[in-house]
Motif scaffolding. Structure first.
Motif, PDB file in Angstrom:
ATOM      1  N   LEU A  66       0.758  -1.218  -0.076  1.00 53.18           N
ATOM      2  CA  LEU A  66      -0.004  -0.037   0.057  1.00 53.18           C
ATOM      3  C   LEU A  66       1.112   1.291   0.041  1.00 53.18           C
ATOM      4  CD1 LEU A  66      -3.026  -0.984   2.547  1.00 53.18           C
ATOM      5  CD2 LEU A  66      -2.769  -0.668   0.124  1.00 53.18           C
ATOM      6  N   GLY A  67       1.799   1.217   0.734  1.00 55.70           N
ATOM      7  CA  GLY A  67       2.533   2.585   0.857  1.00 55.70           C
ATOM      8  C   GLY A  67       3.790   2.552   0.054  1.00 55.70           C
ATOM      9  N   GLY A  68       4.348   1.503  -0.768  1.00 58.91           N
ATOM     10  CA  GLY A  68       5.240   1.581  -1.503  1.00 58.91           C
ATOM     11  C   GLY A  68       5.278   2.767  -2.644  1.00 58.91           C
ATOM     12  N   VAL A  69       4.151   2.994  -3.061  1.00 55.55           N
ATOM     13  CA  VAL A  69       4.147   4.107  -4.288  1.00 55.55           C
ATOM     14  C   VAL A  69       3.648   5.188  -3.619  1.00 55.55           C
ATOM     15  CG1 VAL A  69       3.942   2.219  -5.939  1.00 55.55           C
ATOM     16  CG2 VAL A  69       1.969   3.127  -5.011  1.00 55.55           C
ATOM     17  N   ILE A  70       3.144   5.595  -2.466  1.00 55.97           N
ATOM     18  CA  ILE A  70       2.605   6.689  -2.045  1.00 55.97           C
ATOM     19  C   ILE A  70       3.793   7.465  -1.580  1.00 55.97           C
ATOM     20  CG2 ILE A  70       1.089   7.653  -0.292  1.00 55.97           C
ATOM     21  CD1 ILE A  70      -0.415   5.269  -0.205  1.00 55.97           C
ATOM     22  N   GLY A  71       4.334   8.305  -2.181  1.00 57.97           N
ATOM     23  CA  GLY A  71       5.524   9.033  -2.004  1.00 57.97           C
ATOM     24  C   GLY A  71       5.430  10.632  -2.430  1.00 57.97           C
ATOM     25  N   ALA A  72       6.644  10.941  -2.199  1.00 56.21           N
ATOM     26  CA  ALA A  72       6.789  12.322  -3.032  1.00 56.21           C
ATOM     27  C   ALA A  72       6.252  12.717  -4.244  1.00 56.21           C
ATOM     28  CB  ALA A  72       8.260  13.015  -2.816  1.00 56.21           C
ATOM     29  N   GLY A  73       6.344  11.745  -5.167  1.00 54.79           N
ATOM     30  CA  GLY A  73       5.769  11.972  -6.452  1.00 54.79           C
ATOM     31  C   GLY A  73       4.220  12.087  -6.698  1.00 54.79           C
ATOM     32  N   LEU A  74       3.609  11.773  -5.473  1.00 50.41           N
ATOM     33  CA  LEU A  74       2.286  11.924  -5.401  1.00 50.41           C
ATOM     34  C   LEU A  74       1.901  13.143  -4.796  1.00 50.41           C
ATOM     35  CD1 LEU A  74      -0.819  10.861  -5.624  1.00 50.41           C
ATOM     36  CD2 LEU A  74      -0.647   9.874  -3.427  1.00 50.41           C
ATOM     37  N   PHE A  75       2.605  13.320  -3.477  1.00 46.70           N
ATOM     38  CA  PHE A  75       2.267  14.522  -3.023  1.00 46.70           C
ATOM     39  C   PHE A  75       2.575  16.006  -3.439  1.00 46.70           C
ATOM     40  CE2 PHE A  75       2.466  11.262   0.847  1.00 46.70           C
ATOM     41  CZ  PHE A  75       1.063  11.196   0.888  1.00 46.70           C
ATOM     42  N   VAL A  76       3.720  15.617  -4.106  1.00 46.09           N
ATOM     43  CA  VAL A  76       4.432  16.982  -4.893  1.00 46.09           C
ATOM     44  C   VAL A  76       4.416  16.962  -6.043  1.00 46.09           C
ATOM     45  CG1 VAL A  76       6.162  18.623  -5.051  1.00 46.09           C
ATOM     46  CG2 VAL A  76       5.868  17.399  -2.713  1.00 46.09           C
ATOM     47  N   GLY A  77       4.741  15.860  -6.869  1.00 51.06           N
ATOM     48  CA  GLY A  77       4.818  15.752  -8.412  1.00 51.06           C
ATOM     49  C   GLY A  77       3.651  15.683  -9.097  1.00 51.06           C
ATOM     50  N   SER A  78       2.337  15.480  -8.370  1.00 52.64           N
ATOM     51  CA  SER A  78       1.119  15.520  -9.083  1.00 52.64           C
ATOM     52  C   SER A  78       0.949  16.573  -9.569  1.00 52.64           C
ATOM     53  CB  SER A  78      -0.109  14.914  -8.093  1.00 52.64           C
ATOM     54  OG  SER A  78       0.091  15.700  -7.089  1.00 52.64           O
ATOM     55  N   GLY A  79       1.327  17.892  -9.004  1.00 53.52           N
ATOM     56  CA  GLY A  79       1.177  19.220  -9.465  1.00 53.52           C
ATOM     57  C   GLY A  79       1.443  19.393 -10.884  1.00 53.52           C
ATOM     58  N   ALA A  80       2.628  18.685 -11.391  1.00 52.36           N
ATOM     59  CA  ALA A  80       3.222  19.036 -12.833  1.00 52.36           C
ATOM     60  C   ALA A  80       2.110  18.222 -13.588  1.00 52.36           C
ATOM     61  CB  ALA A  80       4.450  18.450 -12.797  1.00 52.36           C
ATOM     62  N   GLY A  81       1.556  17.250 -13.276  1.00 53.17           N
ATOM     63  CA  GLY A  81       0.552  16.530 -14.184  1.00 53.17           C
ATOM     64  C   GLY A  81      -0.694  17.473 -14.096  1.00 53.17           C
ATOM     65  N   ILE A  82      -1.474  18.032 -13.148  1.00 51.59           N
ATOM     66  CA  ILE A  82      -2.249  18.832 -13.185  1.00 51.59           C
ATOM     67  C   ILE A  82      -2.293  19.925 -13.896  1.00 51.59           C
ATOM     68  CG2 ILE A  82      -3.944  19.968 -11.917  1.00 51.59           C
ATOM     69  CD1 ILE A  82      -3.538  18.303  -9.561  1.00 51.59           C
ATOM     70  N   ALA A  83      -1.059  20.476 -14.352  1.00 50.91           N
ATOM     71  CA  ALA A  83      -0.622  21.685 -14.857  1.00 50.91           C
ATOM     72  C   ALA A  83      -0.825  21.426 -16.408  1.00 50.91           C
ATOM     73  CB  ALA A  83       0.578  22.224 -14.670  1.00 50.91           C
ATOM     74  N   VAL A  84      -0.406  20.109 -16.772  1.00 52.63           N
ATOM     75  CA  VAL A  84      -0.464  19.772 -18.273  1.00 52.63           C
ATOM     76  C   VAL A  84      -1.888  19.188 -18.672  1.00 52.63           C
ATOM     77  CG1 VAL A  84       2.131  19.531 -18.151  1.00 52.63           C
ATOM     78  CG2 VAL A  84       0.775  17.597 -17.954  1.00 52.63           C
ATOM     79  N   ALA A  85      -2.647  18.679 -17.921  1.00 57.01           N
ATOM     80  CA  ALA A  85      -3.675  17.803 -18.233  1.00 57.01           C
ATOM     81  C   ALA A  85      -4.952  18.499 -17.612  1.00 57.01           C
ATOM     82  CB  ALA A  85      -3.583  16.532 -17.516  1.00 57.01           C
ATOM     83  N   GLY A  86      -5.089  19.368 -16.741  1.00 55.25           N
ATOM     84  CA  GLY A  86      -6.172  19.977 -16.132  1.00 55.25           C
ATOM     85  C   GLY A  86      -6.951  18.981 -15.413  1.00 55.25           C
ATOM     86  N   PRO A  87      -8.266  18.910 -15.179  1.00 55.79           N
ATOM     87  CA  PRO A  87      -9.188  17.822 -14.639  1.00 55.79           C
ATOM     88  C   PRO A  87      -8.997  16.487 -15.260  1.00 55.79           C
ATOM     89  CG  PRO A  87     -10.298  19.964 -14.868  1.00 55.79           C
ATOM     90  CD  PRO A  87      -9.147  20.049 -15.609  1.00 55.79           C
ATOM     91  N   GLY A  88      -8.410  16.747 -16.402  1.00 58.66           N
ATOM     92  CA  GLY A  88      -8.090  15.175 -17.214  1.00 58.66           C
ATOM     93  C   GLY A  88      -7.093  14.409 -16.530  1.00 58.66           C
ATOM     94  N   ILE A  89      -6.391  15.080 -15.440  1.00 63.54           N
ATOM     95  CA  ILE A  89      -5.294  14.292 -14.675  1.00 63.54           C
ATOM     96  C   ILE A  89      -5.995  12.998 -14.183  1.00 63.54           C
ATOM     97  CG2 ILE A  89      -5.775  15.511 -12.525  1.00 63.54           C
ATOM     98  CD1 ILE A  89      -2.256  14.397 -14.215  1.00 63.54           C
ATOM     99  N   VAL A  90      -7.403  13.090 -13.848  1.00 63.16           N
ATOM    100  CA  VAL A  90      -7.937  12.141 -13.392  1.00 63.16           C
ATOM    101  C   VAL A  90      -7.850  10.598 -14.507  1.00 63.16           C
ATOM    102  CG1 VAL A  90     -10.229  10.954 -12.489  1.00 63.16           C
ATOM    103  CG2 VAL A  90      -9.596  13.280 -11.969  1.00 63.16           C
ATOM    104  N   LEU A  91      -8.196  10.877 -15.682  1.00 63.09           N
ATOM    105  CA  LEU A  91      -8.145   9.955 -16.406  1.00 63.09           C
ATOM    106  C   LEU A  91      -6.586   9.522 -16.737  1.00 63.09           C
ATOM    107  CD1 LEU A  91     -10.424  11.338 -19.270  1.00 63.09           C
ATOM    108  CD2 LEU A  91     -11.062   9.838 -17.678  1.00 63.09           C
ATOM    109  N   SER A  92      -5.453  10.434 -16.604  1.00 64.61           N
ATOM    110  CA  SER A  92      -3.955  10.037 -16.921  1.00 64.61           C
ATOM    111  C   SER A  92      -3.635   9.182 -15.841  1.00 64.61           C
ATOM    112  CB  SER A  92      -3.668  11.577 -16.706  1.00 64.61           C
ATOM    113  OG  SER A  92      -3.627  12.434 -17.772  1.00 64.61           O
TER     114      SER A  92
END
Length: 482
Positions: free
Chosen positions: A37-63
């Protein structure tokens, strides 16, 4: 040195002659479940997800749905093979069985190199946060403290690693659950001084797909590597009392819940706040907590990210030591690394006498980890950047070999020992082939993306070098036999 095994269900390469893993069986089911459960819950989710939202908008959910589905399929394949043939080398052992020694050698060393390089990023990131809290201790001092603490924990007993990861993962999972609960209350206007937000942020500001499907595709490229780390649970399963059952349960429980955490988090974030307000490098979680008036939101998330980084550091040190130990068992790394605590050699009963920790393998991994950290501190934008680029796409290469291995091994296992297929890949072989096509698509995207292209090219170069070494070794062995 030995030839690649020809049967799928005999004693795995990397296990003792009696078919048992020579390492200590010190991990419990709760350790593996929380590691999954915890192996992939890291800084990539807590901080890095901001970059994904910036390029995909709400479509980041689909990403996240697309990237998460790919990760789930890969874990299902890996879980099927690991449940049938548990070994500390996991997918490296499976690749050797399926494709030959060159594949086991290549994927094992590439994954080891990936872990010890990324370890430096995590140690440095955690040290930067700690230095902000206690500036009297220099950043390099914090790195030294973290490396010593986790080295000692991994040298002592495998259950120490399991306990560290259990509590780290528990904190991360708890933080995600609380965030989701608080955010859902805000979405429905249940919190004081809040009104139901409706769908305004999902349909406004350019719509749900402000950059079209190309934005969703770019979002996949931005977030897919955040799912790396799940593989360690199949490595760790070999050190549990019942590896076949343990890995099956861990994989089943992990993939669905992780997808829920990732996709659920993104959905509430883009529902509560306009996607256009997100900034790459800034945590969208902090932005949501700030908007809800949670006091000290930034520091709360700093603590969570700090724990996530230490958790990843601990897991990577563990995973790298077991991978190089497995390589040594199969004659693909120096045999001096085979010594385990409590029993001397891997087949002398160390695991049963209370030892079974590959201390030399731990020290070899942490030694290279220290080198990586020093390079990151001294030359973050030159030498270390090249190393980091060299492992940027390695995860996809590893996933690709997992899929190819499963395509080769599944028919063998079904034919020779069908009772070992306690966990089966869905829709075989069609979903396995679909996964390979998806991975190829991500690699093509990386090649066309100016930011990701250097990572792909450097990673391809590193992979080519390892394959060259594997080929030269195979050629020498053939000449030796003649």
């Amino acid at each position: 040195m030995h030839d690649a095994p020809t049967h799928a269900v005999e004693s795995s390469p990397g296990t003792a002659a009696d078919g048992k893993e020579p390492l200590a069986a010190g991990l419990k089911q709760r350790h593996l479940t929380m590691l999954g459960l915890g192996g992939v819950i890291g800084a990539g989710l807590f901080v890095g997800s901001g970059a994904g939202i910036a390029v995909a908008g709400p479509g980041i959910v689909l990403s996240y749905l697309i990237a998460g589905a790919l990760a789930m399929l890969v874990m299902r394949m890996l879980g099927e093979m690991s449940a049938a043939m548990p070994a500390s080398g996991a997918f490296s052992v499976h690749a050797e069985r399926a494709l030959g020694r060159w594949a086991g050698f290549s994927v094992g060393w590439l994954y080891w190199f990936l872990l010890v390089v990324v370890l430096a990023v995590e140690a440095t990131g955690a040290a930067q946060i700690a230095n902000g809290w206690a500036p009297a201790v220099p950043q390099w001092g914090w790195v030294l403290i973290f490396m010593i603490v986790f080295t000692l924990a991994n040298l002592a007993a495998v259950k120490n690693f399991g306990e560290f990861e259990f509590w780290f993962a528990t904190l991360k999972v708890t933080a995600i659950v609380l965030f989701l609960a608080l955010s859902l209350l805000a979405v429905f206007g249940v919190l004081p001084d809040t009104e139901p937000v409706g769908l305004a942020n999902l349909t406004g500001h350019g719509g749900f797909l402000p950059h079209g499907w190309s934005g969703v595709v770019s979002g996949v490229l931005a977030v897919v590597f955040a799912f790396g780390g799940l593989e360690v649970v199949t490595i760790a399963a070999a050190e549990s009392d019942d590896p076949a059952r343990a890995v099956g349960r861990a994989v089943r429980s992990a993939v669905w819940r992780i997808l829920f955490f990732y996709v659920g988090s993104m959905l509430v974030i883009v529902t509560l706040l306009p996607w256009s307000s997100m900034q790459p490098g800034k945590s969208p979680y902090v932005a949501v907590l700030d908007s809800l008036g949670v006091p000290g939101a930034g520091q709360i998330m700093n603590i969570v990210v700090f724990v996530a980084l230490l958790s990843a550091l601990n897991a990577n040190l563990y995973g790298s030591s077991r991978m190089i130990f497995s390589l040594a068992e199969r004659g693909e790394a120096p045999r001096a690394l085979l010594k385990v605590s409590g029993g001397g050699s891997p087949h002398s009963g160390g695991a049963e006498s209370g030892g079974g920790v590959p201390r030399r393998a731990v020290l070899a991994s942490v030694a290279f980890g220290f080198v990586s950290v020093l390079l990151n501190l001294k030359w973050p934008d030159s030498v270390f950047l090249y190393m980091l680029n060299a492992v940027g796409a390695v995860l996809l290469f590893v996933w690709g070999l997992i899929a190819v291995s499963q395509l080769r091994l599944r028919p063998r296992i079904a034919r020779e020992a069908p009772e070992k297929l306690t966990l089966r890949m869905w829709g075989f072989p069609y979903l396995t082939w679909a996964s390979l096509v998806a991975m190829g698509g991500v690699l093509i995207l990386m090649l066309t993306d100016d930011t990701a292209r250097p990572q792909l090219l450097w990673s391809a170069g590193a992979t080519g070098l390892v394959l060259l070494v594997a080929g030269v070794r195979a050629l020498r062995e053939r000449r030796g036999r003649r």
